[in-house]
Design a protein around this motif. Structure first.
Motif, PDB file in Angstrom:
ATOM      1  N   MET A   3      -1.268  -6.801 -13.493  1.00 49.58           N
ATOM      2  CA  MET A   3      -0.616  -7.880 -12.793  1.00 49.58           C
ATOM      3  C   MET A   3      -0.057  -7.383 -11.461  1.00 49.58           C
ATOM      4  N   GLY A   4      -0.537  -6.244 -10.984  1.00 49.81           N
ATOM      5  CA  GLY A   4      -0.074  -5.691  -9.716  1.00 49.81           C
ATOM      6  C   GLY A   4      -0.761  -6.355  -8.535  1.00 49.81           C
ATOM      7  N   PHE A   5      -0.224  -6.093  -7.383  1.00 49.22           N
ATOM      8  CA  PHE A   5      -0.786  -6.627  -6.154  1.00 49.22           C
ATOM      9  C   PHE A   5      -1.727  -5.608  -5.551  1.00 49.22           C
ATOM     10  N   SER A   6      -2.855  -6.065  -5.046  1.00 47.39           N
ATOM     11  CA  SER A   6      -3.776  -5.154  -4.373  1.00 47.39           C
ATOM     12  C   SER A   6      -3.336  -4.992  -2.918  1.00 47.39           C
ATOM     13  N   ILE A   7      -3.893  -4.013  -2.253  1.00 43.19           N
ATOM     14  CA  ILE A   7      -3.540  -3.750  -0.857  1.00 43.19           C
ATOM     15  C   ILE A   7      -3.923  -4.938   0.033  1.00 43.19           C
ATOM     16  N   TRP A   8      -4.996  -5.643  -0.316  1.00 44.52           N
ATOM     17  CA  TRP A   8      -5.443  -6.777   0.492  1.00 44.52           C
ATOM     18  C   TRP A   8      -4.479  -7.957   0.366  1.00 44.52           C
ATOM     19  N   GLN A   9      -3.963  -8.186  -0.823  1.00 43.51           N
ATOM     20  CA  GLN A   9      -2.991  -9.265  -0.999  1.00 43.51           C
ATOM     21  C   GLN A   9      -1.718  -8.975  -0.208  1.00 43.51           C
ATOM     22  N   LEU A  10      -1.265  -7.720  -0.256  1.00 41.02           N
ATOM     23  CA  LEU A  10      -0.072  -7.352   0.513  1.00 41.02           C
ATOM     24  C   LEU A  10      -0.318  -7.471   2.016  1.00 41.02           C
ATOM     25  N   ALA A  11      -1.506  -7.102   2.475  1.00 39.10           N
ATOM     26  CA  ALA A  11      -1.843  -7.206   3.900  1.00 39.10           C
ATOM     27  C   ALA A  11      -1.857  -8.661   4.351  1.00 39.10           C
ATOM     28  N   ILE A  12      -2.396  -9.547   3.529  1.00 38.60           N
ATOM     29  CA  ILE A  12      -2.433 -10.976   3.871  1.00 38.60           C
ATOM     30  C   ILE A  12      -1.019 -11.543   3.942  1.00 38.60           C
ATOM     31  N   VAL A  13      -0.163 -11.195   2.982  1.00 35.95           N
ATOM     32  CA  VAL A  13       1.222 -11.676   2.992  1.00 35.95           C
ATOM     33  C   VAL A  13       1.952 -11.132   4.214  1.00 35.95           C
ATOM     34  N   LEU A  14       1.756  -9.852   4.536  1.00 35.45           N
ATOM     35  CA  LEU A  14       2.385  -9.269   5.720  1.00 35.45           C
ATOM     36  C   LEU A  14       1.919  -9.968   6.998  1.00 35.45           C
ATOM     37  N   GLY A  15       0.623 -10.288   7.070  1.00 37.16           N
ATOM     38  CA  GLY A  15       0.102 -10.998   8.242  1.00 37.16           C
ATOM     39  C   GLY A  15       0.722 -12.379   8.392  1.00 37.16           C
ATOM     40  N   ILE A  16       0.886 -13.085   7.296  1.00 35.85           N
ATOM     41  CA  ILE A  16       1.504 -14.412   7.348  1.00 35.85           C
ATOM     42  C   ILE A  16       2.959 -14.311   7.782  1.00 35.85           C
ATOM     43  N   VAL A  17       3.675 -13.329   7.265  1.00 34.17           N
ATOM     44  CA  VAL A  17       5.083 -13.148   7.639  1.00 34.17           C
ATOM     45  C   VAL A  17       5.207 -12.840   9.119  1.00 34.17           C
ATOM     46  N   ILE A  18       4.312 -11.982   9.640  1.00 33.07           N
ATOM     47  CA  ILE A  18       4.345 -11.650  11.072  1.00 33.07           C
ATOM     48  C   ILE A  18       4.039 -12.884  11.915  1.00 33.07           C
ATOM     49  N   LEU A  19       3.090 -13.705  11.472  1.00 31.58           N
ATOM     50  CA  LEU A  19       2.781 -14.930  12.215  1.00 31.58           C
ATOM     51  C   LEU A  19       3.953 -15.906  12.215  1.00 31.58           C
ATOM     52  N   LEU A  20       4.659 -16.003  11.100  1.00 28.08           N
ATOM     53  CA  LEU A  20       5.779 -16.943  11.013  1.00 28.08           C
ATOM     54  C   LEU A  20       6.987 -16.486  11.822  1.00 28.08           C
ATOM     55  N   PHE A  21       7.360 -15.232  11.698  1.00 27.43           N
ATOM     56  CA  PHE A  21       8.608 -14.762  12.296  1.00 27.43           C
ATOM     57  C   PHE A  21       8.422 -14.010  13.601  1.00 27.43           C
TER      58      PHE A  21
END
Length: 77
Positions: free
Chosen positions: A1-19
């Motif tokens: 149930m862990g997060f893969s590196i790609w999922q973390l990269a996508i979430v980080l990209g969305i956060v950077i786009l938002l803030f």
């Protein structure tokens, strides 16, 4: 149930786009200074507690002073 590196990269990209990177840098700096001041306060509090426990009421000849304080109103009643 862990997060893969790609999922973390996508979430980080969305956060950077938002803030934006400047806002995230400011938040990171604020968090870092808050953590540092918290650690300093904890260290100061521990030092104060140590020095307070070392303070004892002693007379000049080294005897511990033990006394009871009463009010005049209770003594007269």
């Amino acid at each position: 149930m862990g997060f893969s590196i790609w999922q973390l990269a996508i979430v980080l990209g969305i956060v950077i786009l938002l803030f934006g990177t400047k806002k995230l840098r400011n938040i990171g700096g604020d968090m870092g200074s808050a953590i540092n001041s918290f650690k300093k306060a904890m260290k100061d509090g521990a030092n104060d507690a140590d020095s307070a426990s070392d303070d004892k009421l002693e007379s000049k000849d080294g005897k511990v002073i033990d006394a009871e304080v009463t009010s005049k109103e209770k003594d007269q009643a």
